[in-house]
Write a protein that holds these residues in place. Structure first.
Motif, short mmCIF file in Angstrom:
data_model
loop_
_atom_site.label_atom_id
_atom_site.label_comp_id
_atom_site.label_asym_id
_atom_site.label_seq_id
_atom_site.Cartn_x
_atom_site.Cartn_y
_atom_site.Cartn_z
N ILE A 59 -23.53 -40.38 -50.17
CA ILE A 59 -24.36 -40.71 -48.85
C ILE A 59 -24.32 -42.10 -48.71
CG2 ILE A 59 -26.07 -38.75 -48.95
CD1 ILE A 59 -28.11 -40.88 -49.52
N LYS A 60 -23.62 -42.94 -49.56
CA LYS A 60 -23.17 -44.41 -49.28
C LYS A 60 -21.99 -44.51 -48.75
CE LYS A 60 -26.55 -46.82 -52.21
NZ LYS A 60 -27.13 -45.97 -53.39
N SER A 186 -30.63 -47.47 -33.70
CA SER A 186 -31.32 -47.27 -34.99
C SER A 186 -30.34 -46.61 -36.11
CB SER A 186 -32.61 -46.38 -35.12
OG SER A 186 -32.33 -45.19 -34.37
N ALA A 187 -30.78 -46.58 -37.16
CA ALA A 187 -29.88 -45.77 -38.18
C ALA A 187 -30.60 -44.63 -38.78
CB ALA A 187 -29.75 -46.73 -39.45
N GLU A 188 -30.35 -43.29 -38.58
CA GLU A 188 -30.82 -42.24 -38.72
C GLU A 188 -30.02 -41.26 -39.78
OE1 GLU A 188 -33.64 -41.05 -36.84
OE2 GLU A 188 -33.99 -43.02 -36.08
N ILE A 189 -30.81 -40.46 -40.29
CA ILE A 189 -30.25 -39.26 -40.92
C ILE A 189 -30.32 -37.88 -39.96
CG2 ILE A 189 -30.31 -37.54 -42.96
CD1 ILE A 189 -29.87 -40.50 -43.81
N PRO A 190 -29.20 -37.47 -39.44
CA PRO A 190 -29.26 -36.58 -38.46
C PRO A 190 -29.77 -35.26 -38.72
CG PRO A 190 -26.95 -36.76 -39.17
CD PRO A 190 -27.88 -37.72 -39.89
N ASP A 192 -29.41 -31.21 -39.34
CA ASP A 192 -28.13 -30.47 -39.89
C ASP A 192 -27.26 -30.07 -38.26
OD1 ASP A 192 -28.90 -30.92 -42.35
OD2 ASP A 192 -29.60 -28.66 -42.50
N ARG A 202 -24.33 -33.38 -44.75
CA ARG A 202 -25.84 -33.12 -44.90
C ARG A 202 -26.00 -34.70 -45.27
NH1 ARG A 202 -29.81 -29.82 -44.99
NH2 ARG A 202 -31.69 -30.80 -46.33
N ASN A 203 -27.03 -35.26 -44.51
CA ASN A 203 -27.60 -36.45 -45.03
C ASN A 203 -26.78 -37.75 -45.02
OD1 ASN A 203 -30.08 -35.22 -45.62
ND2 ASN A 203 -30.02 -35.12 -47.88
N PRO A 205 -25.87 -41.09 -43.05
CA PRO A 205 -26.52 -41.79 -42.12
C PRO A 205 -25.54 -41.84 -40.92
CG PRO A 205 -25.71 -43.27 -43.79
CD PRO A 205 -25.40 -41.88 -44.43
N ILE A 206 -26.27 -42.06 -39.85
CA ILE A 206 -25.21 -42.29 -38.66
C ILE A 206 -26.27 -43.15 -37.57
CG2 ILE A 206 -23.80 -40.05 -38.31
CD1 ILE A 206 -26.03 -39.18 -36.50
N LEU A 207 -25.41 -44.08 -36.79
CA LEU A 207 -26.06 -44.61 -35.71
C LEU A 207 -26.79 -43.82 -34.51
CD1 LEU A 207 -23.91 -47.71 -34.54
CD2 LEU A 207 -26.08 -47.71 -35.63
N GLN A 230 -19.65 -42.99 -37.53
CA GLN A 230 -18.97 -43.96 -38.15
C GLN A 230 -17.80 -43.65 -38.83
OE1 GLN A 230 -22.61 -46.54 -39.26
NE2 GLN A 230 -22.88 -45.04 -40.38
N ALA B 187 -24.76 -47.77 -39.62
CA ALA B 187 -25.90 -47.17 -40.38
C ALA B 187 -25.60 -47.15 -41.70
CB ALA B 187 -26.22 -46.06 -39.85
N ILE B 189 -26.92 -46.68 -46.03
CA ILE B 189 -27.66 -46.74 -47.30
C ILE B 189 -27.76 -47.74 -48.18
CG2 ILE B 189 -28.65 -45.37 -49.28
CD1 ILE B 189 -28.63 -43.73 -46.50
N PRO B 205 -32.07 -45.02 -44.90
CA PRO B 205 -30.88 -45.52 -44.07
C PRO B 205 -31.36 -46.82 -43.31
CG PRO B 205 -31.88 -43.51 -42.67
CD PRO B 205 -32.51 -43.66 -44.12
N LEU B 207 -30.12 -50.21 -40.66
CA LEU B 207 -28.97 -50.60 -39.69
C LEU B 207 -28.47 -52.05 -40.41
CD1 LEU B 207 -30.52 -51.10 -36.01
CD2 LEU B 207 -28.46 -49.90 -36.96
N GLN B 230 -36.09 -51.02 -40.13
CA GLN B 230 -36.46 -50.34 -39.08
C GLN B 230 -37.96 -49.64 -39.12
OE1 GLN B 230 -33.01 -47.87 -37.52
NE2 GLN B 230 -33.18 -47.10 -39.67
#
Lengths: 242, 242
Positions: A59-60, A186-190, A192, A202-203, A205-207, A230, B187, B189, B205, B207, B230
């Motif tokens: 996820i990183k 913001s940075a979010e986990i979208p 599914d 899954r999981n 992070p996206i802008l 990203q 975004a 981690i 996550p 920014l 955030q």
DNA sequence: GAGTGGTCTAGACCACCAA
DNA sequence: TGGTGGTCTAGACCACTCC
């Protein structure tokens, strides 16, 4: 190498070991890292613990996993730059590249406006709005997922086919003048759903940009949420010194 | 409710169930959600699987977990707005609020410039640079973590105490004119180090803005990475329509 | 068929919190 | 002291990839 009596969890220790191997160049982009089984044997830990360490690297964005194949250190790809301080950054960029943006419409419906969106759009509860979902892409690579709300009164004759090209071009063609947009980022986990629309795991992070776009005369045109991929794109703007 | 033969993993199904309970208002902000043990009994699944579902809600920012207490639905807090398109957004905002920014210096050292940063700063390999880490906060609440690199030649007399107040004020006082900054936003981690500096949990996550700041005369002043918290702050700017 | 990651289990020990 | 979440285990079955 790993201290089982440390207060630092084993998975965090293993993650750091792998991290250092990547940062030191011991493991290079494209290299396969040791499998979960190898790691669990080598460090005398359970496979689940090894997996947790690798999942964290995933996820990183440092490694990529494929069932049946293995886990590989991510390559540093050249990303396409998109200006995020312009409403039409994507359209502009694609045109500069001599292409036309491909838009996939995932949802297009008329619905009564929910309370929270009424406030934003400045319309009465129960009034009709358009709700749209699009994925915008270049060469089958999704760049952004867009969820958008516009009052039906403003665009009474909107059709799904108008969303296949630039939405703002259509709006301009009606004689409406588009102003600026308040953009909250913001940075979010979208969810599914969004992740799969952008072909992401899954999981990851996206802008996310939440936008309130105005017409030049001051009324609100649109409320939208734009999720940025990203993996293949990077997002730039200029910050002012004074 | 849960289909163990579905191709959708059990943890994903449970996550969706809990998600709907939160979105429908069945579980309200501040409410405690059922414990891992309760969920594992209720749905006849193992505790680890229940945990995985809840952990996913945690990194999405929907619930907060505390060892010994339980898992609670996050409240919608009022966040402080910071303009992200201005270099001095944080300083400005804090001043508007009648406060002075508190800066904690986590690192301040002179070091030979690594290759990749030489390219950015436009200096020779081996030349000395300052490397700085600061946390900037209001009322003990961290707003941003900042990692910054500046050529020693530009600021030969920089002292740690100059970093306790606005760095740009110090630079201006030397007669240097600060220009604009190229800001690339993503975004991420964060590493455990950055997460703990911002008092955040693992794998949340955040920014990240990577900045190249120029002097008005055109040379590069600084390369910096700014991580934004955030939890208590939101980040806005205006996107131009044309 | 051998090796990989994806999921799931039943149980264990621990640290933490509240009553 | 009982309940909570945090970690870890040893094993299992599966889907997938590649040979």
């Amino acid at each position: 190498m790993i201290d089982k009596n440390s207060h630092i969890p084993i998975y965090a220790q293993l993650e750091n070991i792998l991290l250092e191997m990547i940062e030191s160049g011991d493991l290079k982009p494209g290299d396969m890292i040791p499998s979960e089984n190898e790691l669990s044997k080598k460090y005398s830990i359970s496979r689940m613990t090894a997996k947790k360490a690798i999942d964290s690297l995933t996820i990183k964005g440092l490694v990529e996993r494929t069932q049946g194949k293995g886990t590989y250190v991510c390559s540093i790809e050249k990303k396409i730059e998109l200006p995020i301080n312009r409403l039409r950054g994507f359209t502009q960029k694609v045109c500069e590249m001599g292409l036309t943006p491909e838009n996939k419409v995932l949802a297009f419906e008329k619905m009564p406006c929910p309370k929270n969106i009424c406030k934003i759009l400045g319309i009465k509860e129960g009034e009709s709005i358009w709700r749209m979902e699009r994925v915008r892409q270049i060469d089958e690579v999704p760049a952004v997922f867009e969820e958008s709300y516009i009052s039906v009164k403003l665009l009474p004759n909107l059709k799904e086919k108008n969303l296949l090209k630039s939405k703002f071009d259509y709006i301009k063609s009606l004689g409406l003048e588009i102003g600026n947009s308040e953009r909250e980022i913001s940075a979010e986990i979208p969810s599914d759903y969004v992740a799969s629309a952008l072909k992401l795991k899954r999981n990851e992070p996206i802008l996310l940009a939440e936008n309130i776009t105005y017409l030049k005369k001051g009324t609100v045109l649109e409320y939208s949420k734009i999720y940025y991929n990203q993996k293949k794109y990077k997002f730039k703007f200029i910050a002012e010194g004074n």
